[in-house]
Scaffold this active site. Structure first.
Site, mmCIF file in Angstrom:
data_model
loop_
_atom_site.group_PDB
_atom_site.id
_atom_site.type_symbol
_atom_site.label_atom_id
_atom_site.label_comp_id
_atom_site.label_asym_id
_atom_site.label_seq_id
_atom_site.Cartn_x
_atom_site.Cartn_y
_atom_site.Cartn_z
ATOM 1 N N GLU A 6 0.799 -1.230 0.000
ATOM 2 C CA GLU A 6 0.000 0.000 0.000
ATOM 3 C C GLU A 6 0.833 1.281 0.000
ATOM 4 O O GLU A 6 0.483 2.228 0.703
ATOM 5 C CB GLU A 6 -0.926 -0.032 1.221
ATOM 6 C CG GLU A 6 -0.213 0.011 2.595
ATOM 7 C CD GLU A 6 0.145 -1.348 3.165
ATOM 8 O OE1 GLU A 6 0.342 -2.296 2.376
ATOM 9 O OE2 GLU A 6 0.249 -1.464 4.405
ATOM 10 N N HIS A 27 -8.175 -4.158 -1.112
ATOM 11 C CA HIS A 27 -7.381 -4.252 0.116
ATOM 12 C C HIS A 27 -6.360 -3.114 0.215
ATOM 13 O O HIS A 27 -6.313 -2.389 1.221
ATOM 14 C CB HIS A 27 -6.673 -5.609 0.153
ATOM 15 C CG HIS A 27 -5.839 -5.817 1.369
ATOM 16 N ND1 HIS A 27 -6.294 -6.465 2.488
ATOM 17 C CD2 HIS A 27 -4.575 -5.435 1.653
ATOM 18 C CE1 HIS A 27 -5.348 -6.476 3.407
ATOM 19 N NE2 HIS A 27 -4.282 -5.858 2.924
ATOM 20 N N GLU A 28 -5.559 -2.960 -0.824
ATOM 21 C CA GLU A 28 -4.505 -1.932 -0.759
ATOM 22 C C GLU A 28 -5.113 -0.534 -0.700
ATOM 23 O O GLU A 28 -4.589 0.350 -0.021
ATOM 24 C CB GLU A 28 -3.533 -2.067 -1.932
ATOM 25 C CG GLU A 28 -2.895 -3.447 -2.090
ATOM 26 C CD GLU A 28 -2.312 -4.024 -0.816
ATOM 27 O OE1 GLU A 28 -1.928 -3.261 0.086
ATOM 28 O OE2 GLU A 28 -2.247 -5.273 -0.709
ATOM 29 N N HIS A 71 -6.117 0.365 2.765
ATOM 30 C CA HIS A 71 -4.999 0.808 3.615
ATOM 31 C C HIS A 71 -4.814 2.327 3.600
ATOM 32 O O HIS A 71 -4.170 2.870 4.496
ATOM 33 C CB HIS A 71 -3.691 0.164 3.148
ATOM 34 C CG HIS A 71 -3.408 -1.182 3.745
ATOM 35 N ND1 HIS A 71 -3.356 -1.386 5.107
ATOM 36 C CD2 HIS A 71 -3.110 -2.377 3.169
ATOM 37 C CE1 HIS A 71 -3.046 -2.666 5.342
ATOM 38 N NE2 HIS A 71 -2.900 -3.299 4.187
ATOM 39 N N GLU A 100 -3.673 -4.584 9.449
ATOM 40 C CA GLU A 100 -4.203 -5.597 8.535
ATOM 41 C C GLU A 100 -5.598 -6.101 8.909
ATOM 42 O O GLU A 100 -6.403 -6.390 8.026
ATOM 43 C CB GLU A 100 -3.216 -6.760 8.402
ATOM 44 C CG GLU A 100 -1.851 -6.345 7.826
ATOM 45 C CD GLU A 100 -1.915 -5.760 6.413
ATOM 46 O OE1 GLU A 100 -2.956 -5.922 5.738
ATOM 47 O OE2 GLU A 100 -0.917 -5.118 6.004
ATOM 48 N N ASP A 146 9.485 -10.435 9.457
ATOM 49 C CA ASP A 146 9.325 -11.263 8.252
ATOM 50 C C ASP A 146 9.204 -12.753 8.590
ATOM 51 O O ASP A 146 8.623 -13.512 7.828
ATOM 52 C CB ASP A 146 10.515 -11.071 7.302
ATOM 53 C CG ASP A 146 10.478 -9.717 6.606
ATOM 54 O OD1 ASP A 146 9.387 -9.129 6.501
ATOM 55 O OD2 ASP A 146 11.552 -9.249 6.173
ATOM 56 N N TYR A 171 -4.364 -10.576 10.082
ATOM 57 C CA TYR A 171 -5.382 -10.180 9.103
ATOM 58 C C TYR A 171 -6.737 -10.737 9.509
ATOM 59 O O TYR A 171 -7.716 -10.004 9.667
ATOM 60 C CB TYR A 171 -5.051 -10.754 7.718
ATOM 61 C CG TYR A 171 -3.849 -10.184 7.017
ATOM 62 C CD1 TYR A 171 -2.557 -10.453 7.459
ATOM 63 C CD2 TYR A 171 -3.982 -9.402 5.876
ATOM 64 C CE1 TYR A 171 -1.448 -9.955 6.788
ATOM 65 C CE2 TYR A 171 -2.877 -8.897 5.197
ATOM 66 C CZ TYR A 171 -1.615 -9.182 5.663
ATOM 67 O OH TYR A 171 -0.523 -8.694 5.012
HETATM 68 N N1 BES Z 1 1.044 -4.442 3.728
HETATM 69 C C1 BES Z 1 0.787 -5.731 3.198
HETATM 70 C C2 BES Z 1 2.015 -6.414 2.680
HETATM 71 C C3 BES Z 1 3.123 -6.541 3.690
HETATM 72 C C4 BES Z 1 2.846 -6.898 4.995
HETATM 73 C C5 BES Z 1 4.419 -6.332 3.322
HETATM 74 C C6 BES Z 1 3.889 -7.008 5.916
HETATM 75 C C7 BES Z 1 5.445 -6.438 4.232
HETATM 76 C C8 BES Z 1 5.178 -6.784 5.540
HETATM 77 C C9 BES Z 1 -0.271 -5.685 2.093
HETATM 78 O O1 BES Z 1 -1.274 -4.746 2.319
HETATM 79 C C10 BES Z 1 -0.976 -7.014 2.069
HETATM 80 O O2 BES Z 1 -1.579 -7.334 3.047
HETATM 81 N N2 BES Z 1 -0.892 -7.745 0.970
HETATM 82 C C11 BES Z 1 -1.620 -8.982 0.812
HETATM 83 C C12 BES Z 1 -2.870 -8.692 0.024
HETATM 84 C C13 BES Z 1 -4.045 -9.563 0.333
HETATM 85 C C14 BES Z 1 -4.382 -9.695 1.792
HETATM 86 C C15 BES Z 1 -5.240 -9.084 -0.464
HETATM 87 C C16 BES Z 1 -0.722 -9.973 0.092
HETATM 88 O O3 BES Z 1 0.398 -9.608 -0.265
HETATM 89 O O4 BES Z 1 -1.101 -11.105 -0.100
HETATM 90 ZN ZN ZN Z 2 -2.584 -5.350 3.885
#
Ligand code: BES
Ligand code: ZN
Length: 594
Positions: A271, A295-296, A299, A318, A375, A383
């Site tokens: 996002e 989703h994004e 955010h 999340e 990570d 979520y």
């Molecule tokens: N912000 C996250 C991605 C992220 C989280 C990157 C933690 C680094 C550390 C992003 O908004 C996300 O949740 N992406 C999901 C999308 C899905 C839930 C629709 C993904 O990457 O799968």
């Molecule tokens: Zn997210």
């Protein structure tokens, strides 16, 4: 008697993943001047950090693998500094002695070729195959490998950036474009971020990029061969922004541009404000993965406006965003679509909790992450457990009261960074008793899924469950959305009979929707149906999104018949994976052999 001011107070570090200290100077803005050098995969940079108020004494910054050449104060006087040895997960504390009061400091430095926030791609790793590419991914704690700063979400900054790149390449940044000048074989591109962001939202990409306008405030960027398909897939962006604004209030970031990433991007979306990054796997060709955009986009309110104080409160980003995403889905596609998405979320939550059976404390909504790399504990638990917690509160107070509260919550903490305790206090003041009625302590501090989670309801869901894993008739499945296919595939008992696998093989192995494809390949691997192995090999070679790599490698590795193949495929594809994805697969393959 003059008041006694302590000369040196105890450090106040409120983020387990940062050396930022609340007793020290606070960075208000930074000005970055950087040359992007593809030959050495290095950024040569100078950054000026301007403080909220002129500062003296000691200053700790976060860095990772940075070579610090020189630090000066606002008068150009050199300052003494120490780069401390790296600490696990955190990086190196850069300790600076601000000898005299100064409004700003300037740091000259270089990044490392393996800086954790960047992936440098050779031309062969791009769609066009001619030009190199580099992109950043800073969440959760990688910004420090790009810029020395206070890398904690509570330290919001504005910034300006000037990037010097090869003239043949475009620069895009999660900021406002302030113009490009070409000079000989380089281009100099200026950017400004007027909205205050947590450092993890700093982002840019450099490559052979083209764009198409989607609406007055949205444009899609991608490699030239991808841009038409991307423009078609995301054509409804303005409808989504409008729907989100009527739910959550005005969009505060002026633009919502979209960047389609190279295939190795490790997430579905990120996002980054004003310029959201999307995996090319979201381009399914039939708009069936727009939920990632919802989703994004969500955010922009939950996460980017109201930000988690640190990774221990990640569910505030999340979980709220899953709630907001499903509200946007409900508004744009109907209540059934939102309920099906929630039902799938419930299955994924159960699966994630099982995956963390040996680290149950990671299934708490608010875990203790001291000494834990964000990570390494990434999962869908914040979520979906977060979503179901908010749904439980909503069911206790009713939708209209919950909606009204949500608006005041977003307004109260706008452009701030908060903890779970601050969320609780705000909710308790507005809706006394709601937390305890919703069983909040069990949700926040307990492991697993508490009693009283609200089960998603939909007739379509009942129809899928009624199949008990039996094959749907062609009539029935012809009308299924990707989410319905996913729910069905999750419901098939393992191992599925060979005949079921053969029928699904014929229908799904050629699917262009990776969510459906990978759910099917997972079922096939878990059923010992090895006719899909060539497709599995293709998937792990062509895609770097962790959501897909994880189940492929996990299932290959857990079956003795394909364990060696898992190692071979990783050896073959390792170099093309993003460092974060590489680390994740290494973790999967390090588990003892079955
Ligand atoms: N912000 C996250 C991605 C992220 C989280 C990157 C933690 C680094 C550390 C992003 O908004 C996300 O949740 N992406 C999901 C999308 C899905 C839930 C629709 C993904 O990457 O799968
Ligand atoms: Zn997210």
């Amino acid at each position: 008697m003059p008041e006694r001011v302590p000369v040196c107070s105890a450090p106040m570090r409120r983020d387990p993943h940062s050396f930022a200290d609340d007793t020290q100077a606070r960075t208000d803005s930074f000005a970055l001047d950087a040359r992007v050098d593809f030959a050495t995969q290095t950024i040569h940079a100078t950054v000026t950090l301007t403080f909220a108020t002129p500062a003296s004494g000691h200053l700790d910054l976060d860095t990772r693998d940075l070579a610090i050449d020189q630090i000066t104060d606002a008068h150009g006087h050199a300052l003494a500094f120490t780069v401390h040895p790296p600490e696990p997960h955190l990086g190196s504390r850069l300790a600076i002695d601000l000898a005299h009061e100064t409004p700003a400091i300037t740091i000259r430095y270089r990044t490392a070729p393996d800086a954790s926030a960047m992936q440098w791609l050779a031309p062969a790793q791009t769609a066009g195959g001619v030009h190199p590419y580099v992109f950043t991914q800073c969440q959760a704690i990688h910004a420090r490998s790009l810029v020395p700063l206070q890398d904690s979400p509570g330290y919001r900054v504005t910034y300006t950036a000037t990037l010097t790149v090869p003239r043949a390449l475009k620069v895009v940044m999660a900021a406002a474009d302030r113009g490009r000048t070409e000079n000989g074989d380089v281009a100099v591109h200026r950017w400004e971020m007027p909205q205050r962001i947590p450092p993890y939202l700093f982002a840019f990409a450099v490559g052979d990029l083209a764009s198409r306008d989607l609406s007055p405030r949205s444009r899609v960027w991608a490699e030239p061969s991808v841009v038409e398909a991307a423009a078609w897939e995301f054509a409804m962006v303005e409808d989504h922004i409008t729907a989100a604004e009527s739910l959550f209030g005005p969009y505060d970031w002026e633009r919502f541009d979209i960047l389609i990433m190279p295939p190795s991007f490790p997430y579905g979306g990120m996002e980054n404000p004003r310029l959201t990054f999307f995996s090319p796997t979201t381009i399914a060709g039939d708009r069936s993965l727009v939920s990632v955009m919802a989703h994004e986009l969500a955010h922009s309110w939950t996460g980017n406006l109201v930000t988690n104080a640190n990774a221990e409160h990640f569910w505030l980003n999340e979980g709220f965003t899953m709630y907001a995403e499903r509200r946007i889905t409900e508004a744009t596609e109907g209540a059934d679509a939102a309920a099906l998405s929630a039902a799938l979320g419930r299955r994924e939550l159960e699966e994630s909790i099982t995956r963390f059976a040996d680290r149950p404390e990671m299934t708490k909504l608010r875990p203790d992450l001291a000494g834990v790399d964000p990570d390494d504990c990434y999962s869908l638990i914040p979520y979906e457990k977060g979503y179901f917690f908010l749904a439980a509160i909503e069911s206790v107070v009713g939708r209209s009261a919950f909606e009204a509260w949500l608006k005041t919550y977003l307004a109260a903490f706008r452009f701030g960074a908060i903890t779970t305790e601050q969320f609780e206090a705000h909710l308790e003041a507005a809706l006394p008793g709601a937390l305890s009625k919703a069983n909040a302590r069990a949700w926040i501090d307990g492991v697993g899924i508490p009693e009283g989670a609200v089960p998603p309801k939909s007739a379509k869901l009942d129809a899928i469950e009624g199949l008990h894993g039996a094959l749907p008739t062609a009539n029935v499945s012809a009308a299924w959305t990707a989410t319905e296919w996913n729910l069905y595939l999750e419901s098939v008992p393992r191992p599925a009979p060979d005949a079921t696998c053969r029928a699904l093989d014929a229908q799904l192995t050629s699917s262009k929707n990776y969510d459906v494809l990978v759910a099917w390949l997972t079922l096939a691997l878990q059923s010992g149906y090895h006719a899909v192995l060539p497709r599995v090999e293709q998937v792990v070679a062509e895609v770097g999104r962790m959501k897909y790599l994880r189940p492929m490698y996990t299932n290959l590795a857990s079956d003795p018949r394909t364990r060696d193949l898992a190692d071979q495929l990783f050896a073959k594809n390792r170099a093309s994976y993003h460092p974060i994805a590489r680390q994740m697969v290494e973790g999967v393959l390090a588990k003892p052999r079955a």
